[in-house]
Write an enzyme that holds these catalytic residues in place. Structure first.
Site, PDB file in Angstrom:
ATOM      1  N   ALA A  32       0.828  -1.209   0.000  1.00 23.69           N
ATOM      2  CA  ALA A  32       0.000   0.000   0.000  1.00 23.69           C
ATOM      3  C   ALA A  32       0.862   1.258   0.000  1.00 23.69           C
ATOM      4  O   ALA A  32       0.353   2.365   0.144  1.00 23.69           O
ATOM      5  CB  ALA A  32      -0.932   0.001   1.206  1.00 23.69           C
TER       6      ALA A  32
ATOM      7  N   SER B 278       7.487  -3.770   3.919  1.00 21.71           N
ATOM      8  CA  SER B 278       8.736  -4.537   3.770  1.00 21.71           C
ATOM      9  C   SER B 278       9.800  -4.048   4.751  1.00 21.71           C
ATOM     10  O   SER B 278      10.418  -4.851   5.455  1.00 21.71           O
ATOM     11  CB  SER B 278       9.245  -4.465   2.320  1.00 21.71           C
ATOM     12  OG  SER B 278       9.443  -3.134   1.918  1.00 21.71           O
TER      13      SER B 278
ATOM     14  N   GLU C   7      17.169  -6.180   1.524  1.00 20.74           N
ATOM     15  CA  GLU C   7      16.163  -5.977   0.466  1.00 20.74           C
ATOM     16  C   GLU C   7      16.830  -5.838  -0.908  1.00 20.74           C
ATOM     17  O   GLU C   7      16.368  -6.379  -1.894  1.00 20.74           O
ATOM     18  CB  GLU C   7      15.271  -4.763   0.787  1.00 20.74           C
ATOM     19  CG  GLU C   7      14.128  -4.617  -0.202  1.00 20.74           C
ATOM     20  CD  GLU C   7      12.909  -3.871   0.337  1.00 20.74           C
ATOM     21  OE1 GLU C   7      12.773  -3.721   1.563  1.00 20.74           O
ATOM     22  OE2 GLU C   7      12.087  -3.446  -0.500  1.00 20.74           O
TER      23      GLU C   7
ATOM     24  N   ASP D  74      13.117   4.134   3.973  1.00 17.95           N
ATOM     25  CA  ASP D  74      12.129   3.352   4.728  1.00 17.95           C
ATOM     26  C   ASP D  74      12.755   2.694   5.952  1.00 17.95           C
ATOM     27  O   ASP D  74      12.155   2.644   7.028  1.00 17.95           O
ATOM     28  CB  ASP D  74      11.514   2.268   3.828  1.00 17.95           C
ATOM     29  CG  ASP D  74      10.781   2.849   2.641  1.00 17.95           C
ATOM     30  OD1 ASP D  74      10.622   4.086   2.585  1.00 17.95           O
ATOM     31  OD2 ASP D  74      10.379   2.065   1.761  1.00 17.95           O
TER      32      ASP D  74
END
Ligand code: ADP
Ligand code: MG
Length: 378
Positions: free
Chosen positions: A116, A121, A153, A165
């Site tokens: 979203a 993650s 990641e 993030d």
């Protein structure tokens, strides 16, 4: 059921430790982290929790409450051979990047909506990184943990995300946004006083498809690198608007527009920080609007659902609104007066229905704490 009890039911023992790490909204500074610029996210109150118990052998046993299916099992020495299912890589990748060499039982549980644009993650990676740092007394700083989660990641999952993030998920502070300089990873807390000024930051999840693994994101990154190369710079962070304008005739139009987004957005982040500091929410809202227009027109990462959410919110009196996250779907934010949320949400729902879009979802974003240990009694 409480996470601690679920863990015990699954693995037969109590967890040693439980951590949690939040998702985020980025107030402003979109597609900027990988250009080494400035970003201004805050941590939200949706979190991924991670319960672990260290084993005295070399076996990894792993489950997510959001995923049905058998328990995942593998050997710690053979992490890289385990490719499937893909979600496990977000967790195993952190074990890999932190060079853990002991067996562990892991149960994760997250209420950050996936895909979203709220960074489920990074919430997952950072809760795992945080709890491992504690369990194995690794002594890593918040910045080092964020970098380890990003490496997981980038290299283990294969998503070329920037550092924003993970930094905000680890370092977020309640009531504050975090100005992150993605060039040197220095940070500065910026108070977010929406509540005390009778304002709310609405998140509108468009429910439209959002796939960072697709070519759109990678292509934008490559275009930014291309322009930086043309100017002989290591990143667009070093490019000024006047310098960019000197090549407006020579640069391919699309490349010029991409760079103009990045250079203008970094300037907007600086202005947004000072608007927040002086409680000038009108100016702040205008910067959100400008950011969205730039992402839509110059960077080409919006989509009809995001544009509709933003346009309706503005028409219904929002101080400002913009898409957040990678784009091509996901969520938008709107800064609105306290009493207006219901009316604006209904108007967006009607707009979506008229266009045959999926039904959107709405959340209030509240600036919350970053990663920490928690007890498992809830
Ligand atoms: P976003 O970070 O914007 O939510 P991403 O595509 O970057 O979207 O990450 C979503 C992916 O993260 C999911 O497809 C899944 O693989 C993984 N993930 C997130 N939360 C969980 C969870 N609770 N359990 C298992 N996997 C998860
Ligand atoms: Mg993500």
């Amino acid at each position: 059921m409480k996470l601690q009890e679920e863990f015990e039911g699954l693995f037969g023992n109590k967890p040693d430790l439980i951590s949690q790490a939040p998702g985020r909204v980025n107030l402003i500074g979109e597609h900027i982290d990988y250009n080494n610029g400035l970003v201004l996210p805050f941590a939200i109150d949706s979190v991924a929790r991670c319960a672990i118990r260290v084993r005295n052998d070399s076996k990894i046993r792993l489950a997510s409450k959001q995923i049905t299916g058998p328990l995942i099992e593998c050997e710690i020495s053979r992490l890289s051979e385990k490719n499937e299912p893909l979600w496990t890589r977000y967790i195993l990748g952190v074990l890999w990047s932190l060079k853990i060499n002991s067996g562990i039982e892991i149960l994760v549980d997250s209420n950050v909506p996936q895909g979203a644009g709220l960074s489920s993650s990074a919430a997952l990676e950072c809760s795992v990184a945080y709890v491992l740092n504690e369990a194995f007394s690794l002594g890593l700083s918040g910045k080092e943990l964020a970098l380890s989660a990003q490496r997981a990641e980038n290299e283990f999952v294969g998503v070329p995300c920037g550092i924003m993030d993970q930094m905000i998920s680890i370092l977020g502070k309640a009531g504050h946004a975090l100005l992150i300089d993605c060039l040197d990873l220095t940070t500065k807390l910026v108070p977010v006083k929406f509540d005390s000024n009778n304002l709310k930051l609405m998140v509108i999840d468009t429910q439209a498809h959002h796939a960072l693994v697709d070519g759109g994101y990678a292509k934008r990154r490559a275009q930014c690198e291309q322009v930086a190369n043309i100017f002989g710079l290591s990143s667009l962070r070093e490019l000024s608007m006047s310098n960019l304008q000197t090549k407006s005739g020579e640069l391919e139009q699309e490349l010029f527009a991409r760079a103009r987004h990045v250079v203008s957005e970094i300037e907007r982040v600086k202005n947004a920080e000072s608007a927040l500091v002086r409680d000038d929410f009108k100016a702040f809202g205008e910067l959100l609007d400008q950011s969205h227009n730039s992402l839509r027109d110059d960077y080409g990462v919006s989509c009809p659902e995001l544009d509709c959410a933003v346009e309706v919110a503005r028409a219904e009196g929002a101080l400002g609104a913009r898409m957040i996250g990678g784009g091509f779907g996901g969520s938008a934010i709107a800064l609105v007066k306290d009493g207006d949320t219901g009316r604006i949400a209904s108007a967006i729902e009607r707009g979506f229905a008229k266009n045959n879009f999926k039904t959107p979802r709405f959340f209030d974003a509240v600036a919350s704490e970053g990663a920490r240990l928690v007890d498992g009694s809830n």
